[in-house]
Scaffold this motif. Structure first.
Motif, PDB file in Angstrom:
ATOM      1  N   THR A   1       0.811  -1.225   0.000  1.00 55.52           N
ATOM      2  CA  THR A   1       0.000   0.000   0.000  1.00 55.52           C
ATOM      3  C   THR A   1       0.844   1.274   0.000  1.00 55.52           C
ATOM      4  O   THR A   1       0.352   2.334  -0.375  1.00 55.52           O
ATOM      5  CB  THR A   1      -0.927   0.034   1.226  1.00 55.52           C
ATOM      6  OG1 THR A   1      -0.131  -0.086   2.425  1.00 55.52           O
ATOM      7  CG2 THR A   1      -1.933  -1.115   1.186  1.00 55.52           C
ATOM      8  N   ASP A   2       2.100   1.171   0.446  1.00 57.16           N
ATOM      9  CA  ASP A   2       2.969   2.344   0.487  1.00 57.16           C
ATOM     10  C   ASP A   2       4.424   1.887   0.516  1.00 57.16           C
ATOM     11  O   ASP A   2       4.722   0.757   0.908  1.00 57.16           O
ATOM     12  CB  ASP A   2       2.656   3.207   1.711  1.00 57.16           C
ATOM     13  CG  ASP A   2       2.879   2.460   3.017  1.00 57.16           C
ATOM     14  OD1 ASP A   2       4.051   2.350   3.439  1.00 57.16           O
ATOM     15  OD2 ASP A   2       1.881   1.955   3.592  1.00 57.16           O
TER      16      ASP A   2
ATOM     17  N   GLU B   1       5.847   1.554  -8.967  1.00 54.91           N
ATOM     18  CA  GLU B   1       4.777   2.005  -8.053  1.00 54.91           C
ATOM     19  C   GLU B   1       3.398   1.866  -8.662  1.00 54.91           C
ATOM     20  O   GLU B   1       2.473   1.319  -8.043  1.00 54.91           O
ATOM     21  CB  GLU B   1       5.014   3.462  -7.654  1.00 54.91           C
ATOM     22  CG  GLU B   1       3.889   4.039  -6.797  1.00 54.91           C
ATOM     23  CD  GLU B   1       4.094   5.513  -6.491  1.00 54.91           C
ATOM     24  OE1 GLU B   1       3.316   6.044  -5.670  1.00 54.91           O
ATOM     25  OE2 GLU B   1       5.014   6.129  -7.060  1.00 54.91           O
TER      26      GLU B   1
END
Length: 403
Positions: A186-187, A246
């Motif tokens: 998620t990050d 990403e």
């Protein structure tokens, strides 16, 4: 009893006098007719509590060109076996469902062709929708709601989301230590921290199958090395890797999973493909295949260069016990979370330490290359269809009558 289908007007009827007979999942009255109409086909079906059948509906989808999609070889094998046991199967999509009937397609073994028919709502529905996005469409979900209202059983309810499944299995104390550590990406910060704990990992799209999109990543601080079926890149640092990947990692909801150091056979990794079906009281191991990686060792799938090995090479009583336990825990967990799962497959392996691991669970199992497993699959599915519709197969009924 004999059930007749009139090709001319799409009607079903019987010729057994003084019998009030129902058929289909919504228990409609089966009309009586004194004479057999021209252009009628006859089927030998079971009669249980004055209900004729069972009718087994196999739900699938259409391709972009409007033709029916799905595993036609499987559908044909099922129909042949179902007919032998005194039932009828047909394939259909939600677009074929009307208020009182379904426009389906039935395979006729004698003619070796498919025939379009007007069928009653089935006594049970087997979900073989091949596309995840299609299954999530409103028309499919609406149809499943109709089945619930009509109290028509169906399986399997849905494709599985890998991370949701991971959380379900992690909640089971008996199995949690057999699940590789997994996180949803998620990050960058959380992902980077995971790589510090597990520097060798797999990246998997959370909604993919057949090994598609899987990557292996090695964190050689500060470098990142990544390998895929058609990809091999090295990045100077994590930031360089994240900049390029990403968008893919977040948009496709990739998971990061620790790489289990797999036990090798003749220098190459291998894993197990386990097929399971629901039985009367517990889940049953239908078959276990073994797949060994080829030149590339990211996946062991046959289309990606893997090969078959006999289970006897690795068989132990302890491994059998693990597989049996895992099948029942996973089957019960899936049914509790999502609804009845009558069929699923598991990808499992053994680490260099001799520990057993579960890598994947698949709700729409692919065909097995082992002919004996495929045949047993057909038999187990048919047994389940008849069991869930409260119909004894014709040969069992005859055996009971003669005893």
């Amino acid at each position: 009893m004999k059930l007749f289908y009139n090709d001319a007007d799409g009607s079903w009827y019987h010729t057994s006098m003084k019998r009030d007979v129902t058929f289909g999942g919504d228990n409609r009255s089966l009309p009586f007719q004194e004479t057999i109409s021209d252009s009628s086909s006859a089927f030998h079906v079971n009669l249980e509590n004055q209900h004729a059948g069972p009718f087994i509906g196999i739900i699938t989808a259409r391709k972009a060109d409007g033709t029916i999609a799905g595993n036609s070889a499987l559908f044909i094998k099922l129909q042949k076996q179902i007919l032998l046991q005194g039932g009828i199967s047909y394939i259909f999509t939600p677009d074929d469902a009307h208020k009182d009937f379904i426009s389906g397609y039935m395979y006729l073994p004698d003619q070796q062709q498919w025939k379009k028919i007007k069928a009653p709502y089935p006594d049970i529905v087997y979900n073989r929708i091949p596309f995840r996005k299609v299954e999530e469409e409103d028309r499919y979900q609406t149809f499943f709601s109709i089945l619930k209202l009509k109290k028509i059983p169906f399986f399997n309810p849905c494709f599985l989301h890998k991370f949701e499944l991971y959380k379900v299995l992690q909640n089971n104390q008996d199995l949690k230590h057999s699940i590789p550590k997994t996180e949803l990406i998620t990050d960058p910060q959380t992902f980077y921290y995971f790589l510090q704990l597990y520097p060798s990992v797999y990246l998997k799209p959370s909604q993919s199958a057949k090994g598609k999109g899987i990557l292996r990543l090695s964190f050689l601080d500060p470098q990142i090395r990544i390998e895929g079926m058609k990809t091999k890149e090295t990045y100077p640092a994590f930031a360089d890797f994240w900049k390029q990947w990403e968008n893919d990692l977040l948009s496709k909801q990739y998971l990061v999973q620790e790489e289990v150091q797999s036990l090798m056979h003749e220098g190459k990794k291998f894993d197990f493909r386990i097929l399971a079906h629901a039985g009367k009281d517990r889940y049953i191991v239908t078959g276990v295949g073994v797949r060994q990686a080829g030149i590339q060792d990211i996946t062991t799938h046959i289309p990606n260069g893997g090969k078959l090995l006999p289970y006897q090479l690795f068989h132990t009583d302890e491994l059998d016990r693990f597989i049996d336990r895992a099948v029942n825990i996973i089957g019960d967990s899936l049914t509790s979370k999502y609804g009845f799962f009558g069929e699923f497959s598991i990808d499992a392996g053994i680490s260099t330490n001799g520990d057993y691991f579960i890598y994947e669970v698949n709700s729409k199992p692919m065909s097995f290359d082992e002919a004996e497993i495929e045949q047993k699959k057909i038999e187990q599915l048919c047994k389940l269809f008849f069991q869930l519709t409260n119909f004894p197969p014709a040969h069992e009924k005859q055996a009971n009558t003669t005893e």
